[in-house]
Design a protein around this motif. Structure first.
Motif, PDB file in Angstrom:
ATOM      1  N   LEU A   1      -8.211 -98.074 109.168  1.00  0.00           N
ATOM      2  CA  LEU A   1      -6.731 -97.380 108.955  1.00  0.00           C
ATOM      3  C   LEU A   1      -6.231 -98.154 107.663  1.00  0.00           C
ATOM      4  O   LEU A   1      -5.582 -97.583 107.014  1.00  0.00           O
ATOM      5  N   ALA A   2      -6.282 -99.454 107.731  1.00  0.00           N
ATOM      6  CA  ALA A   2      -5.493 -99.925 106.678  1.00  0.00           C
ATOM      7  C   ALA A   2      -6.274 -99.689 105.458  1.00  0.00           C
ATOM      8  O   ALA A   2      -5.357 -99.494 104.241  1.00  0.00           O
ATOM      9  N   ARG A   3      -7.433 -99.998 105.232  1.00  0.00           N
ATOM     10  CA  ARG A   3      -8.119 -99.813 104.049  1.00  0.00           C
ATOM     11  C   ARG A   3      -7.834 -98.318 103.665  1.00  0.00           C
ATOM     12  O   ARG A   3      -7.703 -98.021 102.173  1.00  0.00           O
ATOM     13  N   ALA A   4      -8.389 -97.381 104.109  1.00  0.00           N
ATOM     14  CA  ALA A   4      -8.225 -96.081 104.066  1.00  0.00           C
ATOM     15  C   ALA A   4      -6.818 -95.464 103.537  1.00  0.00           C
ATOM     16  O   ALA A   4      -6.682 -94.852 102.494  1.00  0.00           O
ATOM     17  N   GLY A   5      -5.834 -95.922 104.272  1.00  0.00           N
ATOM     18  CA  GLY A   5      -4.481 -95.644 104.002  1.00  0.00           C
ATOM     19  C   GLY A   5      -4.173 -96.021 102.753  1.00  0.00           C
ATOM     20  O   GLY A   5      -3.591 -95.337 101.915  1.00  0.00           O
ATOM     21  N   ALA A   6      -4.390 -97.408 102.515  1.00  0.00           N
ATOM     22  CA  ALA A   6      -3.994 -97.836 101.131  1.00  0.00           C
ATOM     23  C   ALA A   6      -4.518 -97.307  99.854  1.00  0.00           C
ATOM     24  O   ALA A   6      -4.026 -97.075  99.052  1.00  0.00           O
ATOM     25  N   ALA A   7      -5.973 -97.023  99.993  1.00  0.00           N
ATOM     26  CA  ALA A   7      -6.898 -96.258  99.001  1.00  0.00           C
ATOM     27  C   ALA A   7      -6.273 -95.031  98.691  1.00  0.00           C
ATOM     28  O   ALA A   7      -6.183 -94.665  97.567  1.00  0.00           O
ATOM     29  N   CYS A   8      -5.834 -94.094  99.827  1.00  0.00           N
ATOM     30  CA  CYS A   8      -5.563 -92.716  99.565  1.00  0.00           C
ATOM     31  C   CYS A   8      -4.026 -92.771  98.835  1.00  0.00           C
ATOM     32  O   CYS A   8      -3.703 -92.046  98.132  1.00  0.00           O
ATOM     33  N   VAL A   9      -3.156 -93.606  99.517  1.00  0.00           N
ATOM     34  CA  VAL A   9      -1.615 -93.870  98.834  1.00  0.00           C
ATOM     35  C   VAL A   9      -1.899 -94.187  97.339  1.00  0.00           C
ATOM     36  O   VAL A   9      -1.081 -93.594  96.362  1.00  0.00           O
ATOM     37  N   ALA A  10      -2.702 -94.928  97.161  1.00  0.00           N
ATOM     38  CA  ALA A  10      -3.013 -95.401  95.511  1.00  0.00           C
ATOM     39  C   ALA A  10      -3.414 -94.422  94.735  1.00  0.00           C
ATOM     40  O   ALA A  10      -2.922 -94.359  93.679  1.00  0.00           O
ATOM     41  N   GLU A  11      -4.301 -93.530  95.205  1.00  0.00           N
ATOM     42  CA  GLU A  11      -4.863 -92.505  94.574  1.00  0.00           C
ATOM     43  C   GLU A  11      -3.720 -91.281  94.271  1.00  0.00           C
ATOM     44  O   GLU A  11      -3.586 -90.906  93.195  1.00  0.00           O
ATOM     45  N   MET A  12      -2.779 -91.265  95.346  1.00  0.00           N
ATOM     46  CA  MET A  12      -1.831 -90.260  94.937  1.00  0.00           C
ATOM     47  C   MET A  12      -0.689 -90.892  95.828  1.00  0.00           C
ATOM     48  O   MET A  12      -0.197 -90.367  96.982  1.00  0.00           O
ATOM     49  N   PRO A  13       0.386 -91.449  95.136  1.00  0.00           N
ATOM     50  CA  PRO A  13       1.580 -91.725  95.605  1.00  0.00           C
ATOM     51  C   PRO A  13       2.433 -90.623  96.406  1.00  0.00           C
ATOM     52  O   PRO A  13       2.605 -89.565  95.605  1.00  0.00           O
ATOM     53  N   GLY A  14       3.142 -90.897  97.374  1.00  0.00           N
ATOM     54  CA  GLY A  14       3.853 -89.901  97.901  1.00  0.00           C
ATOM     55  C   GLY A  14       3.048 -89.267  98.953  1.00  0.00           C
ATOM     56  O   GLY A  14       3.537 -88.543 100.046  1.00  0.00           O
ATOM     57  N   LEU A  15       1.740 -89.251  99.004  1.00  0.00           N
ATOM     58  CA  LEU A  15       0.910 -88.838 100.144  1.00  0.00           C
ATOM     59  C   LEU A  15       0.920 -89.573 101.343  1.00  0.00           C
ATOM     60  O   LEU A  15       1.285 -90.645 101.371  1.00  0.00           O
ATOM     61  N   ARG A  16       1.027 -88.677 102.372  1.00  0.00           N
ATOM     62  CA  ARG A  16       1.244 -89.387 103.841  1.00  0.00           C
ATOM     63  C   ARG A  16       0.043 -89.484 104.957  1.00  0.00           C
ATOM     64  O   ARG A  16      -0.148 -88.303 105.259  1.00  0.00           O
ATOM     65  N   PRO A  17      -0.669 -90.663 104.996  1.00  0.00           N
ATOM     66  CA  PRO A  17      -1.624 -90.742 105.725  1.00  0.00           C
ATOM     67  C   PRO A  17      -1.238 -90.570 107.343  1.00  0.00           C
ATOM     68  O   PRO A  17      -0.044 -90.925 107.679  1.00  0.00           O
ATOM     69  N   CYS A  18      -2.013 -89.821 108.145  1.00  0.00           N
ATOM     70  CA  CYS A  18      -1.783 -89.838 109.561  1.00  0.00           C
ATOM     71  C   CYS A  18      -3.314 -89.901 110.179  1.00  0.00           C
ATOM     72  O   CYS A  18      -3.933 -88.988 110.419  1.00  0.00           O
ATOM     73  N   GLY A  19      -3.447 -91.135 110.301  1.00  0.00           N
ATOM     74  CA  GLY A  19      -4.577 -91.524 111.226  1.00  0.00           C
ATOM     75  C   GLY A  19      -4.451 -91.664 112.716  1.00  0.00           C
ATOM     76  O   GLY A  19      -3.667 -92.535 113.074  1.00  0.00           O
ATOM     77  N   PHE A  20      -4.763 -90.716 113.604  1.00  0.00           N
ATOM     78  CA  PHE A  20      -4.470 -90.658 114.884  1.00  0.00           C
ATOM     79  C   PHE A  20      -5.723 -90.251 115.636  1.00  0.00           C
ATOM     80  O   PHE A  20      -6.824 -89.663 115.267  1.00  0.00           O
ATOM     81  N   GLY A  21      -5.734 -90.525 116.886  1.00  0.00           N
ATOM     82  CA  GLY A  21      -6.660 -90.071 117.653  1.00  0.00           C
ATOM     83  C   GLY A  21      -7.333 -90.613 119.069  1.00  0.00           C
ATOM     84  O   GLY A  21      -6.621 -91.719 119.227  1.00  0.00           O
ATOM     85  N   HIS A  22      -8.836 -90.635 118.964  1.00  0.00           N
ATOM     86  CA  HIS A  22      -9.401 -91.178 120.202  1.00  0.00           C
ATOM     87  C   HIS A  22      -9.651 -92.820 119.804  1.00  0.00           C
ATOM     88  O   HIS A  22     -10.996 -93.094 119.923  1.00  0.00           O
ATOM     89  N   PHE A  23      -8.646 -93.578 120.003  1.00  0.00           N
ATOM     90  CA  PHE A  23      -9.018 -95.003 119.652  1.00  0.00           C
ATOM     91  C   PHE A  23      -9.967 -95.588 120.559  1.00  0.00           C
ATOM     92  O   PHE A  23     -10.786 -96.462 119.970  1.00  0.00           O
ATOM     93  N   GLY A  24     -10.146 -95.152 121.807  1.00  0.00           N
ATOM     94  CA  GLY A  24     -10.877 -95.987 122.666  1.00  0.00           C
ATOM     95  C   GLY A  24     -12.486 -95.546 122.555  1.00  0.00           C
ATOM     96  O   GLY A  24     -13.323 -96.536 123.122  1.00  0.00           O
ATOM     97  N   ASP A  25     -12.763 -94.532 121.932  1.00  0.00           N
ATOM     98  CA  ASP A  25     -14.104 -94.259 121.541  1.00  0.00           C
ATOM     99  C   ASP A  25     -14.578 -94.312 119.684  1.00  0.00           C
ATOM    100  O   ASP A  25     -15.512 -93.900 119.399  1.00  0.00           O
TER     101      ASP A  25
END
Length: 487
Positions: free
Chosen positions: A363-387
């Motif tokens: 979550l940290a790596r992918a979020g940072a990489a995507c925002v660096a590629e397109m400032p203003g983009l808003r990551p939304c990583g959610f879901g089935h954490f347990g699996d």
């Protein structure tokens, strides 16, 4: 693609004779709803839509079409998210008329249903018999069970009950040559040769068409408790999950992760939702604990476990539902995320999984990489954490046109999927491959594994007549277009 060996008009006449004229659709207006994917990323084409009403009629239609060199694309409720049901020519074979409940056996704890039965209706039939069918996801009111089996659907109950693959005991399947494999057996143990049903579960209709299934049932929970907790970070969420898994064991039935942005847009766009906690937090988790034991007190057990987590500093705040209505309201905060994202604007979506221990890192790596590629983009990583399954969606920058944003889908695929691959994960967790990920599978898949898949396809469907162009790019009759284009 194999050329048509039969005049199309002659074939259609034979299909009308075999299925009934009103079950063979050819008018453009009648075809249209069957040609477009639910998110409208792909639009396909077809000669006709066939609506058989029995396994024998499915077998007849498949045999007639494949012998004539006309591809067959099976379709359930058309709720898929990867374009697996979008036709690229040929015919669409809709299972919407095959909705019969064939049998239910509380002693064997099984239900036998036809593939066109709506998932929610399967759940209701089990409930009426005093049992639980646990497969559940947002589209359960329109998704058909055959589609869930063909994509190995997951959903919110995987943590306790597994994916669709884990819930299927037997299948009935129409093969590419029109023969019917009758594997409808309610056995928990059967080592008589290869486990053939597993070939068809998750194969997206490319190896055979599922027409019926024997499914596992479970005792209905007698006590259920739901909580939403506020935490400092994804790492804290993982620490809490590990602690609850140890403490609650099999009674921990769901653990869903929400970043602050997901909760923010749900509260903004989904009617009837209210802030569950005072103040803001760095992460949230929706937790469910349930038990079928008559003496179970899951509310007390969950409150005690969260109280200890609060005292230890693992969580910052929590609310536990005190009634069924309050439990439902808390679940609405999680289940409303896809609806809220749609209302918030365009989304580039990724359905991925990584090992549990690497979820916070992903979550940290992918979020940072995507925002660096397109400032203003808003990551939304959610879901089935347990699996380990995260829906890593990217919401468009507010000032960017939706079409311009969606045109960057391939660019962000490479960023996100490179990180998933580096962490030992999968680019397709529960939604399948279809059209949208087949090039990604070719890029990241193990060469030996891909070769085995091709060999299976060639063996079971040598003419590549069943849902051609899906999953495996190099056995397709034509190349798929990028998301957002016409197929």
């Amino acid at each position: 693609m194999t050329p048509m060996a039969t005049n199309p008009d002659t074939l259609l006449a034979a299909l009308r004779d075999g299925l009934g004229a009103r079950h063979v659709l050819t008018e453009p207006a009648d075809l249209a709803p069957y040609l477009i994917e639910t998110r409208k990323l792909f639009t396909g084409s077809a000669v006709a839509v066939l609506k058989p009403g029995s396994t024998d009629e499915v077998a007849f239609a498949v045999r007639a079409c494949t012998q004539a060199g006309l591809p067959v694309v099976p379709l359930g409720g058309n709720t898929g998210l990867t374009g697996a049901g979008v036709p690229q020519g040929g015919v669409v074979l809709s299972l919407e008329r095959m909705t019969r409940l064939r049998a239910i056996d509380p002693v064997d704890a099984t239900i036998t249903v036809e593939a066109g039965m709506i998932l929610q209706e399967v759940q209701e039939a089990a409930d009426a018999a005093g049992m639980l069918f646990p497969l559940s996801y947002a589209s359960r009111g329109s998704a058909r069970i055959g589609g869930g089996i063909s994509t190995n659907a997951g959903g919110i109950a995987v943590l306790a009950y597994g994916n669709a693959r884990d819930l299927v005991l037997g299948l009935e399947v129409v093969l590419a040559d029109g023969r019917v494999w009758n594997g409808l057996r309610a056995l928990r143990k059967d080592n008589a040769g290869y486990d053939l049903k597993q070939l068809f579960i998750g194969s997206e209709g490319t190896l055979g068409i599922v027409t019926a299934a024997v499914l596992k049932l479970f005792p209905k929970p007698r006590s259920t408790s739901v909580a939403l907790v506020g935490l400092d970070s994804a790492q804290a969420a993982l620490d809490l999950f590990v602690a609850l898994r140890t403490r609650l064991d099999r009674d921990l039935t769901a653990f869903e992760y929400l970043p602050p942005f997901a909760l923010e847009i749900v509260l903004r766009h989904v009617p009837g939702t209210v802030p569950p906690l005072a103040g803001a937090h760095g992460a949230y988790a929706l937790i469910e604990a349930a038990s079928a034991r008559p003496d179970a007190d899951m509310q007390g057990a969950l409150e005690a476990a969260l109280g200890d987590a609060l005292e230890a500093g693992t969580i910052a705040d929590a609310v536990v539902g005190a009634s069924g209505a309050q439990n439902d309201a808390l679940w609405r905060l999680r289940e409303g995320v896809p609806e809220a994202q749609t209302r918030e604007g365009a989304s580039i979506k990724h359905d991925v999984s990584v090992p549990l221990s690497r979820l916070p890192q992903f979550l940290a790596r992918a979020g940072a990489a995507c925002v660096a590629e397109m400032p203003g983009l808003r990551p939304c990583g959610f879901g089935h954490f347990g699996d380990g399954n995260i829906h890593f969606n990217l919401s468009q920058p507010p000032d960017m046109p939706a079409a311009d944003f969606l045109a960057q889908w391939g660019r962000f695929n490479r960023i996100v999927h490179d990180i998933v691959h580096d962490l030992g994960g999968s680019i397709a967790a529960e939604h399948g491959v279809g059209l949208i990920k087949r090039e990604e599978l070719a890029h990241y898949g193990d060469p030996a594994g891909l070769d085995l898949m091709r060999r299976l396809k060639d063996a079971l469907d040598p003419g590549h007549m069943l849902n051609p162009g899906k999953i495996l790019a190099d056995v397709a009759p034509e190349r798929a277009r990028a998301p957002g284009s016409k197929a």
